[in-house]
Design an enzyme around this catalytic site. Structure first.
Site, mmCIF file in Angstrom:
data_model
loop_
_atom_site.group_PDB
_atom_site.id
_atom_site.type_symbol
_atom_site.label_atom_id
_atom_site.label_comp_id
_atom_site.label_asym_id
_atom_site.label_seq_id
_atom_site.Cartn_x
_atom_site.Cartn_y
_atom_site.Cartn_z
ATOM 1 N N PRO A 39 37.417 81.313 34.472
ATOM 2 C CA PRO A 39 36.104 81.342 35.138
ATOM 3 C C PRO A 39 35.982 80.257 36.197
ATOM 4 O O PRO A 39 36.482 79.143 36.030
ATOM 5 C CB PRO A 39 35.130 81.105 33.979
ATOM 6 C CG PRO A 39 35.849 81.634 32.778
ATOM 7 C CD PRO A 39 37.295 81.325 33.015
ATOM 8 N N CYS A 40 35.301 80.594 37.298
ATOM 9 C CA CYS A 40 35.305 79.723 38.470
ATOM 10 C C CYS A 40 34.623 78.383 38.225
ATOM 11 O O CYS A 40 34.887 77.411 38.922
ATOM 12 C CB CYS A 40 34.651 80.418 39.656
ATOM 13 S SG CYS A 40 32.946 80.936 39.361
#
Length: 350
Positions: A105-106
């Site tokens: 996830p960013c």
């Protein structure tokens, strides 16, 4: 002599291509392990390219259920990457692993520049992914994420991330930004892709076949596919469940022109004659909403969103509507993933 004009039925070449995708009866001899598998966009793309899945994992069980249902005969288990060791996976698959793929996830990278981020569970994911790659020791790995990652902290975090990948793994690192519309997906969706190879190889990024914009032609390129091609003939398909809207919402949506935006909930209406914008379907904490259908005054369904993402109709999503929307919206479009995987396969001599 004048003959009457004959109207031929318009063939939807996109749906023909999409639903012509099938898993190979025999794989190339390469295999892959997937972490952060989500709804399986990367997993499906690599499988379609002839690379065999041997282990897939995500922390969310319903995401794993989707991959297990559609890619049977390999190990699919829910795991927290912080607790998943390479040795565990190698013991499970009982064979050397050729490729590791995943997209943490960013949020994990917005704080990479600060080594104190090791104490933050989000920042930890970047280090844990690299640690996992080192423990597996594959011939190649792939990392994907959102393009906003390139500009965090004025680009310094991105530079440090690339340096971290290279220093920790010792692999030869290449990266680029790709747009799915250039690979036959009727959606503008950009992703940052990093590949690393253990040895020196002749790797090339997949050549685009479609133009990026309808407004500007490109020599030798096919015009980008319009969104309407993804939204035909969806009745009775899996995950095609219409959401019921109140009268006020329906009335409001009826005033939104194609390509326009609802001022109240900031939902965009798909323009049928252009590629859609990036499919954003939110998260457990909120976020983007499904698009408004181009002709009907409602949100697009999970199946329609999956069509825009290039998932074939036989790929079914597990879990409730919220989970399914998240799986679709967070995925790498399978057709783009297949193009990347095909080049990795060629680089590895298969």
């Amino acid at each position: 002599m004048n003959f009457p004009a004959i109207k031929l039925p318009l063939v939807n070449t996109y749906l023909e291509t999409l639903n012509g995708q099938s898993l190979p009866k025999k794989y190339s001899g390469l295999n892959f392990v997937s972490v952060f598998c989500g709804g399986g966009g990367l997993d499906l793309g690599f499988s379609l390219a002839g690379i065999k899945p041997v282990f897939s994992s995500d922390v969310i069980p319903s995401f794993c259920a989707t991959v297990a249902k559609n890619l049977p005969k390999h190990v699919v288990e829910p795991h927290d990457i912080n607790l998943l060791s390479g040795n565990y996976v190698l013991d499970k698959v009982r064979a050397p692993v050729d490729i590791v793929i995943g997209g943490p996830p960013c949020q994990a990278f917005s704080i990479l520049g600060d080594r104190k981020s090791r104490d933050d569970p989000r920042g930890q994911l970047a280090f844990e992914y690299v640690r996992f790659i080192k423990e597996i020791g594959p011939k190649a790995f792939l990392f994907e994420n959102v393009p906003g990652l390139l500009t965090v902290n004025k680009g310094k975090d991105w530079e440090q991330l690339l340096e971290f990948f290279a220093a920790e793994t010792g692999y030869k690192i290449r990266w680029t930004k790709l747009n799915s519309v250039r690979y036959g997906v009727p959606q503008i969706r950009q992703r940052v892709i990093v590949v690393g190879f253990r040895d020196e190889v002749n790797f090339r990024w997949p050549a685009p076949r479609y133009a990026e914009s309808q407004d500007q032609s490109e020599l030798g390129m096919i015009p980008p596919l319009p969104a309407w091609m993804a939204l035909e003939d969806v009745e009775n398909l899996p995950n095609h469940v219409l959401r019921e809207h109140g009268e006020r919402v329906i009335e409001r949506y009826s005033t939104i022109l194609p390509g326009g935006r609802d001022r109240k909930d900031h939902t965009d209406r798909v323009h049928p004659d252009r590629p859609s914008g990036t499919v954003l379907v939110g998260s457990g904490a909120g976020g983007g909403r499904p698009f408004i259908h181009p002709f009907e005054h409602r949100h697009i369904t999970v199946r329609e969103a999956a069509r825009l993402q290039s998932f074939p109709d036989w790929w079914e999503f597990s879990g409730g509507p919220t989970s399914a929307y998240r799986q679709v919206g967070n995925a790498v479009p399978p057709l783009m993933a297949k193009a990347i995987a095909s080049e990795i396969r060629l680089a590895l001599g298969k």
